[in-house]
Design a protein around this motif. Structure first.
Motif, mmCIF file in Angstrom:
data_model
loop_
_atom_site.group_PDB
_atom_site.id
_atom_site.type_symbol
_atom_site.label_atom_id
_atom_site.label_comp_id
_atom_site.label_asym_id
_atom_site.label_seq_id
_atom_site.Cartn_x
_atom_site.Cartn_y
_atom_site.Cartn_z
ATOM 1 N N ASN A 117 -10.726 2.287 10.049
ATOM 2 C CA ASN A 117 -12.105 1.860 9.815
ATOM 3 C C ASN A 117 -13.070 2.990 10.180
ATOM 4 O O ASN A 117 -12.665 4.044 10.685
ATOM 5 C CB ASN A 117 -12.413 0.574 10.592
ATOM 6 C CG ASN A 117 -12.081 0.689 12.069
ATOM 7 O OD1 ASN A 117 -12.316 1.708 12.701
ATOM 8 N ND2 ASN A 117 -11.513 -0.374 12.638
ATOM 9 N N GLN A 118 -14.355 2.760 9.937
ATOM 10 C CA GLN A 118 -15.330 3.831 10.141
ATOM 11 C C GLN A 118 -15.422 4.260 11.600
ATOM 12 O O GLN A 118 -15.585 5.454 11.903
ATOM 13 C CB GLN A 118 -16.708 3.396 9.637
ATOM 14 C CG GLN A 118 -17.718 4.535 9.548
ATOM 15 C CD GLN A 118 -17.335 5.568 8.486
ATOM 16 O OE1 GLN A 118 -17.117 5.221 7.337
ATOM 17 N NE2 GLN A 118 -17.262 6.839 8.880
ATOM 18 N N ARG A 155 -15.914 5.982 3.987
ATOM 19 C CA ARG A 155 -14.767 6.351 4.817
ATOM 20 C C ARG A 155 -14.060 7.588 4.258
ATOM 21 O O ARG A 155 -13.754 8.531 5.001
ATOM 22 C CB ARG A 155 -13.789 5.177 4.908
ATOM 23 C CG ARG A 155 -14.331 3.984 5.683
ATOM 24 C CD ARG A 155 -13.388 2.787 5.563
ATOM 25 N NE ARG A 155 -13.845 1.648 6.361
ATOM 26 C CZ ARG A 155 -13.202 0.491 6.438
ATOM 27 N NH1 ARG A 155 -12.073 0.316 5.770
ATOM 28 N NH2 ARG A 155 -13.681 -0.492 7.187
ATOM 29 N N ILE A 156 -13.796 7.562 2.955
ATOM 30 C CA ILE A 156 -13.076 8.680 2.349
ATOM 31 C C ILE A 156 -13.925 9.950 2.376
ATOM 32 O O ILE A 156 -13.421 11.050 2.635
ATOM 33 C CB ILE A 156 -12.650 8.316 0.914
ATOM 34 C CG1 ILE A 156 -11.603 7.199 0.956
ATOM 35 C CG2 ILE A 156 -12.098 9.537 0.179
ATOM 36 C CD1 ILE A 156 -11.203 6.661 -0.397
ATOM 37 N N PHE A 203 -5.581 2.795 3.493
ATOM 38 C CA PHE A 203 -6.374 2.439 2.314
ATOM 39 C C PHE A 203 -5.471 2.050 1.137
ATOM 40 O O PHE A 203 -4.263 2.081 1.229
ATOM 41 C CB PHE A 203 -7.234 3.624 1.870
ATOM 42 C CG PHE A 203 -8.182 4.148 2.903
ATOM 43 C CD1 PHE A 203 -8.662 3.347 3.925
ATOM 44 C CD2 PHE A 203 -8.619 5.466 2.844
ATOM 45 C CE1 PHE A 203 -9.548 3.831 4.866
ATOM 46 C CE2 PHE A 203 -9.516 5.966 3.781
ATOM 47 C CZ PHE A 203 -9.977 5.155 4.804
ATOM 48 N N GLU A 251 -6.851 -5.018 -4.234
ATOM 49 C CA GLU A 251 -8.234 -4.704 -3.928
ATOM 50 C C GLU A 251 -8.809 -3.860 -5.065
ATOM 51 O O GLU A 251 -8.069 -3.300 -5.884
ATOM 52 C CB GLU A 251 -8.363 -3.965 -2.594
ATOM 53 C CG GLU A 251 -7.912 -2.524 -2.625
ATOM 54 C CD GLU A 251 -8.187 -1.778 -1.319
ATOM 55 O OE1 GLU A 251 -8.191 -0.540 -1.357
ATOM 56 O OE2 GLU A 251 -8.381 -2.428 -0.286
ATOM 57 N N CYS A 265 0.852 -1.179 0.000
ATOM 58 C CA CYS A 265 0.000 0.000 0.000
ATOM 59 C C CYS A 265 0.892 1.234 0.000
ATOM 60 O O CYS A 265 2.081 1.140 0.307
ATOM 61 C CB CYS A 265 -0.896 0.012 1.242
ATOM 62 S SG CYS A 265 0.059 0.059 2.780
ATOM 63 N N ILE A 322 -14.034 3.571 -5.907
ATOM 64 C CA ILE A 322 -14.351 4.141 -4.595
ATOM 65 C C ILE A 322 -15.856 4.084 -4.413
ATOM 66 O O ILE A 322 -16.599 5.021 -4.730
ATOM 67 C CB ILE A 322 -13.804 5.570 -4.472
ATOM 68 C CG1 ILE A 322 -12.279 5.559 -4.663
ATOM 69 C CG2 ILE A 322 -14.145 6.168 -3.111
ATOM 70 C CD1 ILE A 322 -11.638 6.921 -4.638
ATOM 71 N N LYS A 369 -15.630 2.039 1.269
ATOM 72 C CA LYS A 369 -14.473 2.886 0.958
ATOM 73 C C LYS A 369 -14.945 4.311 0.656
ATOM 74 O O LYS A 369 -14.336 5.284 1.097
ATOM 75 C CB LYS A 369 -13.682 2.318 -0.216
ATOM 76 C CG LYS A 369 -12.382 3.086 -0.483
ATOM 77 C CD LYS A 369 -11.671 2.618 -1.741
ATOM 78 C CE LYS A 369 -11.072 1.256 -1.574
ATOM 79 N NZ LYS A 369 -10.256 0.859 -2.766
ATOM 80 N N LYS A 370 -16.020 4.433 -0.105
ATOM 81 C CA LYS A 370 -16.582 5.762 -0.377
ATOM 82 C C LYS A 370 -16.991 6.441 0.925
ATOM 83 O O LYS A 370 -16.693 7.630 1.149
ATOM 84 C CB LYS A 370 -17.800 5.651 -1.291
ATOM 85 C CG LYS A 370 -18.423 7.003 -1.652
ATOM 86 C CD LYS A 370 -19.910 6.921 -1.901
ATOM 87 C CE LYS A 370 -20.690 6.797 -0.589
ATOM 88 N NZ LYS A 370 -22.153 6.900 -0.790
#
Length: 246
Positions: free
Chosen positions: A46-47, A83-84, A67, A72, A24, A76, A80-81
């Motif tokens: 994480n959230q 969180r970002i 991330f 993966e 990553c 997004i 993932k959407k």
């Protein structure tokens, strides 16, 4: 207060990021506000951890697991959407350091485990992420030390009365690295996870194995790094442990 680009530059040099071919990106993964005064640190982005950073009105998150992992999906969407978007909506920077945080000789996960397990003469095995050191204890006593530090019961293979002199370890999901421990004739290997083939490998090579939890073995590097930068830049840095039984 520190500028986010200055902090990233400092951490890149301090953690020797360029040395590692990682799974990553290491560094600033999501850009938020330019000036940072308050940081929330944790193991994984994480959230729940993001929500805690929002509640604490943090300017940045500092984590071990961020991330954009290899293999993966690159889209997004979904979690993932979410969180970002939460980070961007609240102008929170996300800094993530993976292998560099495992390997660092002062604040890394592995040296921090050695300090807590009271392992003497800790050092990496060559250029690997696996570390070796010395203890003078039974396997039962080593397990008790691991339990006291991690506050959880590990999965253990081996005779509890086995004498442990040379000990090896690697934080996280490093069960496949047991071959390094076998090659130097270690008495015990500690890591975070276990795979199906491990019990037989341990039995046939007369080596004890302790699976202490991926999350549990990777709490301490990010805490130590947070303490380091809080002193270096006079920042408010708070560690938040989002409990994880794995």
């Amino acid at each position: 207060m520190v500028n986010n680009t200055i902090l990233e530059k400092y951490l890149s040099e301090y953690l020797n990021v360029s040395k590692f071919s990682d799974y990553c990106p290491n560094g600033l993964q999501v850009e938020g506000k330019s000036d940072i005064c308050k940081i929330i640190s944790g193991v994984s982005a994480n959230q729940d951890l993001i929500d805690q950073a929002i509640e604490e009105q943090a300017d940045a998150l500092l984590v071990h697991h961020g991330f954009f992992w290899k293999n993966e999906s690159t889209v997004i969407t979904g979690i993932k959407k979410n969180r970002i978007k939460a980070l961007l909506d609240n102008h929170i920077n996300l800094f993530a350091y993976h292998l560099p945080l495992d390997a660092h000789p002062v604040i890394g996960n592995n040296i921090q485990l050695a300090l807590r397990f009271n392992i003497q003469n800790p050092q990496p095995i060559g250029e690997t992420l696996v570390w070796q050191g010395e203890v003078d204890a039974s396997l039962h006593e080593v397990v008790q030390s691991v339990m006291n530090v991690t506050s959880r019961a590990p999965l253990v293979f081996g005779n509890k009365d086995k004498k442990i002199k040379k000990i090896t370890w690697c934080s996280g999901g490093a069960q496949s690295y047991i071959e390094h421990a076998i090659n130097i004739r270690a008495n015990c290997f500690i890591t975070g996870e276990v795979s199906e083939q491990i019990p037989a490998i341990c039995k046939e090579n007369d080596i004890a194995f302790i699976s202490a939890g991926h999350h549990a073995t990777e709490r301490y590097g990010v805490q130590a790094l947070g303490q380091h930068i809080s002193q270096k830049f006079e920042l408010d840095c708070q560690y938040v442990d989002i409990d994880n039984i794995v």
